[in-house]
Design a protein around this motif. Structure first.
Motif, PDB file in Angstrom:
ATOM      1  N   TRP A  52      -6.154   1.400  -3.906  1.00 18.95           N
ATOM      2  CA  TRP A  52      -7.340   0.542  -3.838  1.00 18.95           C
ATOM      3  C   TRP A  52      -8.434   1.177  -2.991  1.00 18.95           C
ATOM      4  O   TRP A  52      -9.622   1.097  -3.328  1.00 18.95           O
ATOM      5  N   GLN A  53      -8.051   1.810  -1.901  1.00 19.29           N
ATOM      6  CA  GLN A  53      -9.049   2.449  -1.040  1.00 19.29           C
ATOM      7  C   GLN A  53      -9.702   3.637  -1.743  1.00 19.29           C
ATOM      8  O   GLN A  53     -10.910   3.876  -1.596  1.00 19.29           O
ATOM      9  N   ALA A  54      -8.912   4.395  -2.507  1.00 18.23           N
ATOM     10  CA  ALA A  54      -9.465   5.534  -3.239  1.00 18.23           C
ATOM     11  C   ALA A  54     -10.474   5.069  -4.290  1.00 18.23           C
ATOM     12  O   ALA A  54     -11.532   5.686  -4.476  1.00 18.23           O
ATOM     13  N   MET A  55     -10.153   3.982  -4.983  1.00 14.92           N
ATOM     14  CA  MET A  55     -11.087   3.455  -5.981  1.00 14.92           C
ATOM     15  C   MET A  55     -12.338   2.903  -5.310  1.00 14.92           C
ATOM     16  O   MET A  55     -13.439   2.981  -5.872  1.00 14.92           O
ATOM     17  N   LEU A  56     -12.196   2.321  -4.106  1.00 11.01           N
ATOM     18  CA  LEU A  56     -13.369   1.861  -3.364  1.00 11.01           C
ATOM     19  C   LEU A  56     -14.281   3.036  -3.043  1.00 11.01           C
ATOM     20  O   LEU A  56     -15.508   2.941  -3.210  1.00 11.01           O
ATOM     21  N   LEU A  57     -13.711   4.138  -2.583  1.00  9.69           N
ATOM     22  CA  LEU A  57     -14.519   5.322  -2.276  1.00  9.69           C
ATOM     23  C   LEU A  57     -15.277   5.802  -3.507  1.00  9.69           C
ATOM     24  O   LEU A  57     -16.465   6.129  -3.445  1.00  9.69           O
ATOM     25  N   ASP A  58     -14.580   5.862  -4.638  1.00  9.87           N
ATOM     26  CA  ASP A  58     -15.211   6.337  -5.871  1.00  9.87           C
ATOM     27  C   ASP A  58     -16.315   5.373  -6.317  1.00  9.87           C
ATOM     28  O   ASP A  58     -17.406   5.804  -6.708  1.00  9.87           O
TER      29      ASP A  58
ATOM     30  N   ASP B 164       0.780   3.947   3.061  1.00  5.95           N
ATOM     31  CA  ASP B 164       1.619   3.852   1.873  1.00  5.95           C
ATOM     32  C   ASP B 164       0.741   3.990   0.641  1.00  5.95           C
ATOM     33  O   ASP B 164      -0.471   3.748   0.688  1.00  5.95           O
ATOM     34  N   LEU B 165       1.331   4.377  -0.462  1.00  4.79           N
ATOM     35  CA  LEU B 165       0.574   4.681  -1.675  1.00  4.79           C
ATOM     36  C   LEU B 165      -0.038   3.437  -2.300  1.00  4.79           C
ATOM     37  O   LEU B 165      -1.111   3.500  -2.901  1.00  4.79           O
ATOM     38  N   SER B 166       0.623   2.290  -2.145  1.00  5.17           N
ATOM     39  CA  SER B 166       0.102   1.065  -2.728  1.00  5.17           C
ATOM     40  C   SER B 166      -1.261   0.715  -2.152  1.00  5.17           C
ATOM     41  O   SER B 166      -2.179   0.324  -2.877  1.00  5.17           O
ATOM     42  N   GLN B 167      -1.419   0.846  -0.852  1.00  2.00           N
ATOM     43  CA  GLN B 167      -2.719   0.593  -0.224  1.00  2.00           C
ATOM     44  C   GLN B 167      -3.726   1.675  -0.600  1.00  2.00           C
ATOM     45  O   GLN B 167      -4.916   1.402  -0.800  1.00  2.00           O
TER      46      GLN B 167
ATOM     47  N   GLN C 216     -12.077  11.332   1.468  1.00  2.00           N
ATOM     48  CA  GLN C 216     -11.522  11.795   0.203  1.00  2.00           C
ATOM     49  C   GLN C 216     -10.495  12.899   0.428  1.00  2.00           C
ATOM     50  O   GLN C 216      -9.456  12.940  -0.244  1.00  2.00           O
ATOM     51  N   THR C 217     -10.760  13.774   1.362  1.00  2.00           N
ATOM     52  CA  THR C 217      -9.798  14.826   1.687  1.00  2.00           C
ATOM     53  C   THR C 217      -8.503  14.226   2.210  1.00  2.00           C
ATOM     54  O   THR C 217      -7.402  14.691   1.885  1.00  2.00           O
ATOM     55  N   GLY C 218      -8.619  13.178   3.027  1.00  2.00           N
ATOM     56  CA  GLY C 218      -7.437  12.488   3.510  1.00  2.00           C
ATOM     57  C   GLY C 218      -6.648  11.839   2.396  1.00  2.00           C
ATOM     58  O   GLY C 218      -5.403  11.856   2.389  1.00  2.00           O
ATOM     59  N   VAL C 219      -7.347  11.262   1.412  1.00  2.00           N
ATOM     60  CA  VAL C 219      -6.679  10.664   0.249  1.00  2.00           C
ATOM     61  C   VAL C 219      -5.877  11.719  -0.501  1.00  2.00           C
ATOM     62  O   VAL C 219      -4.703  11.505  -0.851  1.00  2.00           O
ATOM     63  N   ALA C 220      -6.497  12.857  -0.766  1.00  2.00           N
ATOM     64  CA  ALA C 220      -5.800  13.933  -1.477  1.00  2.00           C
ATOM     65  C   ALA C 220      -4.601  14.428  -0.677  1.00  2.00           C
ATOM     66  O   ALA C 220      -3.538  14.732  -1.251  1.00  2.00           O
ATOM     67  N   ARG C 221      -4.751  14.490   0.637  1.00  2.00           N
ATOM     68  CA  ARG C 221      -3.651  14.951   1.482  1.00  2.00           C
ATOM     69  C   ARG C 221      -2.466  13.981   1.410  1.00  2.00           C
ATOM     70  O   ARG C 221      -1.313  14.403   1.299  1.00  2.00           O
ATOM     71  N   PHE C 222      -2.746  12.691   1.456  1.00  2.00           N
ATOM     72  CA  PHE C 222      -1.650  11.718   1.392  1.00  2.00           C
ATOM     73  C   PHE C 222      -0.975  11.753   0.023  1.00  2.00           C
ATOM     74  O   PHE C 222       0.256  11.643  -0.082  1.00  2.00           O
TER      75      PHE C 222
ATOM     76  N   GLN D 252      -8.358   4.327   8.393  1.00  2.00           N
ATOM     77  CA  GLN D 252      -7.610   5.406   7.749  1.00  2.00           C
ATOM     78  C   GLN D 252      -6.909   6.246   8.809  1.00  2.00           C
ATOM     79  O   GLN D 252      -7.491   6.562   9.850  1.00  2.00           O
ATOM     80  N   HIS D 253      -5.643   6.608   8.555  1.00  2.00           N
ATOM     81  CA  HIS D 253      -4.918   7.409   9.534  1.00  2.00           C
ATOM     82  C   HIS D 253      -5.550   8.794   9.626  1.00  2.00           C
ATOM     83  O   HIS D 253      -5.744   9.464   8.592  1.00  2.00           O
ATOM     84  N   PRO D 254      -5.875   9.261  10.807  1.00  2.00           N
ATOM     85  CA  PRO D 254      -6.606  10.527  10.935  1.00  2.00           C
ATOM     86  C   PRO D 254      -5.807  11.756  10.527  1.00  2.00           C
ATOM     87  O   PRO D 254      -6.398  12.797  10.231  1.00  2.00           O
ATOM     88  N   VAL D 255      -4.481  11.650  10.503  1.00  2.00           N
ATOM     89  CA  VAL D 255      -3.649  12.804  10.175  1.00  2.00           C
ATOM     90  C   VAL D 255      -3.130  12.733   8.740  1.00  2.00           C
ATOM     91  O   VAL D 255      -3.329  13.659   7.944  1.00  2.00           O
ATOM     92  N   THR D 256      -2.495  11.622   8.390  1.00  2.00           N
ATOM     93  CA  THR D 256      -1.895  11.512   7.051  1.00  2.00           C
ATOM     94  C   THR D 256      -2.929  11.201   5.983  1.00  2.00           C
ATOM     95  O   THR D 256      -2.736  11.512   4.814  1.00  2.00           O
ATOM     96  N   GLY D 257      -4.034  10.550   6.370  1.00  2.00           N
ATOM     97  CA  GLY D 257      -5.048  10.154   5.394  1.00  2.00           C
ATOM     98  C   GLY D 257      -4.738   8.856   4.681  1.00  2.00           C
ATOM     99  O   GLY D 257      -5.428   8.494   3.729  1.00  2.00           O
ATOM    100  N   GLY D 258      -3.709   8.134   5.140  1.00  2.00           N
ATOM    101  CA  GLY D 258      -3.296   6.916   4.457  1.00  2.00           C
ATOM    102  C   GLY D 258      -3.735   5.638   5.139  1.00  2.00           C
ATOM    103  O   GLY D 258      -4.334   5.639   6.221  1.00  2.00           O
ATOM    104  N   TRP D 259      -3.447   4.508   4.464  1.00  2.00           N
ATOM    105  CA  TRP D 259      -3.684   3.169   4.999  1.00  2.00           C
ATOM    106  C   TRP D 259      -2.403   2.361   4.823  1.00  2.00           C
ATOM    107  O   TRP D 259      -1.626   2.592   3.907  1.00  2.00           O
ATOM    108  N   ARG D 260      -2.208   1.391   5.718  1.00  2.00           N
ATOM    109  CA  ARG D 260      -1.114   0.459   5.500  1.00  2.00           C
ATOM    110  C   ARG D 260      -1.531  -0.925   5.983  1.00  2.00           C
ATOM    111  O   ARG D 260      -2.401  -1.530   5.374  1.00  2.00           O
ATOM    112  N   TYR D 261      -0.912  -1.423   7.048  1.00  2.00           N
ATOM    113  CA  TYR D 261      -1.194  -2.791   7.471  1.00  2.00           C
ATOM    114  C   TYR D 261      -2.167  -2.884   8.644  1.00  2.00           C
ATOM    115  O   TYR D 261      -2.940  -3.824   8.728  1.00  2.00           O
ATOM    116  N   THR D 262      -2.095  -1.942   9.561  1.00  2.00           N
ATOM    117  CA  THR D 262      -2.972  -1.974  10.735  1.00  2.00           C
ATOM    118  C   THR D 262      -3.432  -0.560  11.046  1.00  2.00           C
ATOM    119  O   THR D 262      -2.922   0.417  10.478  1.00  2.00           O
ATOM    120  N   ARG D 263      -4.385  -0.455  11.954  1.00  2.00           N
ATOM    121  CA  ARG D 263      -4.793   0.867  12.445  1.00  2.00           C
ATOM    122  C   ARG D 263      -3.584   1.565  13.061  1.00  2.00           C
ATOM    123  O   ARG D 263      -2.796   0.967  13.778  1.00  2.00           O
TER     124      ARG D 263
END
Length: 609
Positions: free
Chosen positions: A438-444, A432-435, A465-471, A416-427
């Motif tokens: 799925w990660q948010a549902m995994l956390l839940d 991006d929102l598409s990724q 979770q805070t990172g997810v909300a931020r993104f 997970q990106h430490p600033v934006t809170g998002g995920w994409r293809y690599t560290r």
């Protein structure tokens, strides 16, 4: 190295051409030809390893080979509980030092699942070289097939006398595959009990369809009639009453998943928009998925037509999906779990069992479940496979599933990106929102499965979770923030609007009513089967999840269109065609799983509003 050689030869060519002797020119021509050949090779092969051209290289950030994880040991023992393991020692630690945790040659072993198999140790099934597609070279040497006498000795002390005696009776015969022995014994002694279906899957008489694009095949059902006369408020009250009277033991299954089984499933189905038609469609789809499963528990991308490049939305992604075994296996398992099947119960419990064992055997030591997927598919595969493990954890409380999910979430946290809170293809990708969905549902799902049982884990999950909300905040658009874009600053789309709304509702965010209305207006303008272009099951999945939670007029409109289109396009074998927007990458296992998840929405998650 090749590049240095090519450049060196080019320099040598220039120097030889400058010589006056004719012999130097001949050598120069040879160097020039070899240098050109090396440059061509670089141009052809290097882009295949590139992040931007094909992403075809295998993702191995940890450097471990699949199956080297200590949690490739599948316990699935119903007699074990979380109390059997101390806070300071994880399940994987105890298994790795246990007497039966490893074979003599260091291979990962599995003990029986909650099916009650009295087998102490069993090698995780692998696919023989003859069964491997020629397009997928493997760097790993295939394990040797166990001899019949070794299998007999392995089973002798624990398997019923009949099977042990049969195995020892003919030690000279060719070895049987472990799955064959297990399957034969399952058929004889542990056939799943026949259970009356929740609803009678008899097609309702077809009414004239308003869809001119496709007519339902004879084996599928047509557009259903109105499921209830009740108002939206009455439906919500009925759903709330259902939530308080589940057909399960309190604490045995998380409340969010309780409507997948028993009387609660039938009540949720009828109260929120499903009917006998949708259940008949789900039954046919699950049968198709079960038939597509490989002997080792995986769903094969190449066998289902995955990995074909059609450049959806005008972009090429290097035939993503060609090696997405873990992702397709995760999606198929989610479909089976969504209908109430687990590795402990249900018509497809053996399929769930083998699928979960496969995923455990593919998890790397860093928790990754990406398998051999290309860079465009790797994080999708990890999240989908991990979500299946998380739901199995929540539905059964199985310690092995919980431990594997814990490690999968740890890997997600590391990417997970430490600033934006998002995920994409690599560290390091901003996300991006598409990724993210799925990660948010995994956390839940992990939280509901009891994965975060220490203060440190709960704090880490809260930060994620805070990172997810931020993104989610950075991709909002529209006057009321109801629209969403793929990435910050880009144009909002119906698909991303649906994913953002579903994610916000399902993770428990209090979404303002004006934000919901703005999102619903966009979704109502892009109903299933009512827009140009190929069907977009990915969009339909998230829109269905979101609108089902709301149970309002928009849900009624969407549900009617969604049911009509899905029931009309299902094929006689229970599958959906891969001619959808993303079907080229995922094949028929992807399209069938996504369509099935849409039709399971009525009971897959409880209403949370």
């Amino acid at each position: 190295m090749v590049a240095l050689l090519a450049v060196g030869l080019l320099v040598a060519t220039v120097m030889l051409f400058r010589r006056r002797k004719s012999s130097g020119r001949g050598a120069a021509f040879i160097c020039l030809i070899v240098s050109i050949g090396l440059h061509v090779a670089i141009l052809v092969w290097v882009p295949r390893l590139s992040l931007f051209f094909s992403g075809g290289g295998r993702v191995a950030e940890s450097g471990d080979a699949p199956g080297e994880s200590p949690v490739s040991v599948a316990v699935f023992d119903p007699s074990l509980t979380e109390a059997d393991f101390s806070d300071d020692e994880s399940l994987s630690d105890q298994l790795s030092r246990g007497e039966n945790s490893e074979s003599d040659d260091g291979g990962a072993m599995i003990t029986p699942l909650s099916l009650g198999l009295p087998i102490a140790e069993l090698q995780i099934p692998t696919t023989s070289p003859a069964e491997q597609p020629s397009e997928q070279p493997s760097d790993e040497a295939p394990p040797a097939e166990p001899a019949a006498e070794e299998i007999a000795n392995l089973f002798a002390s624990t398997v019923p006398t009949s099977l042990a005696s049969v195995s020892k009776a003919s030690p000279q015969e060719p070895a049987n595959d472990v799955d064959d022995l297990l399957g034969d014994w399952l058929e004889e002694t542990l056939a799943p009990p026949k259970v009356d279906p929740v609803v009678t899957p008899e097609p309702i008489a077809a009414s004239e369809s308003t869809n001119t694009n496709a007519m339902p095949p004879q084996s599928t059902v047509a557009r259903s009639t109105q499921f209830t006369e009740s108002t939206h408020s009455e439906r919500a009250e009925e759903s709330n009453r259902t939530a308080s009277s589940k057909a399960h033991i309190p604490g045995q299954i998380d409340e969010d998943f309780a409507a997948r089984q028993g009387a609660a499933k039938s009540e949720a189905l009828n109260a929120t928009g499903g009917d006998a038609n949708t259940e008949a469609s789900v039954a046919a789809a699950l049968k198709f998925l079960a038939e597509q499963q490989r002997a080792d528990g995986a769903w094969d991308p190449l066998a289902s037509g995955a990995g074909r490049e059609r450049a959806p939305l005008g972009l090429q992604r290097g035939s993503a999906g060609k090696r997405a075994e873990t992702g397709l296996t995760g999606l198929a398992l989610l479909s089976l779990l969504g209908a109430g099947n687990t590795h402990q119960s249900g018509e497809y419990r053996d399929n769930v069992y083998r699928g979960l064992v496969y995923l455990l055997g593919r998890q790397r030591s860093d928790g990754s479940l990406a398998g051999d997927a290309s860079i465009y598919a790797a994080h999708y595969c990890h999240a989908m496979a991990s979500l299946a493990l998380a739901e199995a954890s929540a539905m059964t409380g199985d310690p092995a599933a919980i431990e594997a999910t814990r490690r999968a979430v740890a890997y997600s946290r590391s990417t997970q990106h430490p600033v934006t809170g998002g995920w994409r293809y690599t560290r390091g990708d901003t996300g991006d929102l598409s990724q993210l969905g799925w990660q948010a549902m995994l956390l839940d799902g992990a939280r509901r499965g009891g994965v975060f049982d220490t203060n440190v884990e709960r704090e880490n999950s809260q930060r994620m979770q805070t990172g997810v909300a931020r993104f989610l905040t950075t991709v909002r658009a529209g006057k009321a923030g109801g629209l969403a874009a793929y990435r910050p600053g880009e144009r909002p789309t119906p698909t991303m609007t649906a994913e953002a709304l579903a994610t916000r509702l399902l993770i428990g965010e209090n979404v303002p009513q004006e934000t919901i209305r703005e999102a619903e207006a966009v979704l109502m303008a892009s109903l299933p089967g009512r827009t140009a272009g190929p069907d977009n099951l990915y969009y339909w999945y998230y829109a269905t999840l979101a609108l089902h939670q709301l149970q309002d007029d928009a849900w009624d409109t969407w549900n009617a269109a969604m049911k009509q289109r899905l029931l009309a396009t299902q094929r006689p074998d229970g599958s959906w065609p891969d001619s959808t927007l993303w079907g080229g990458y995922g094949g028929t296992v992807y399209t069938t799983s996504m369509a099935t998840l849409c039709l399971e929405t009525y009971y897959r998650h409880q209403l949370r509003r």
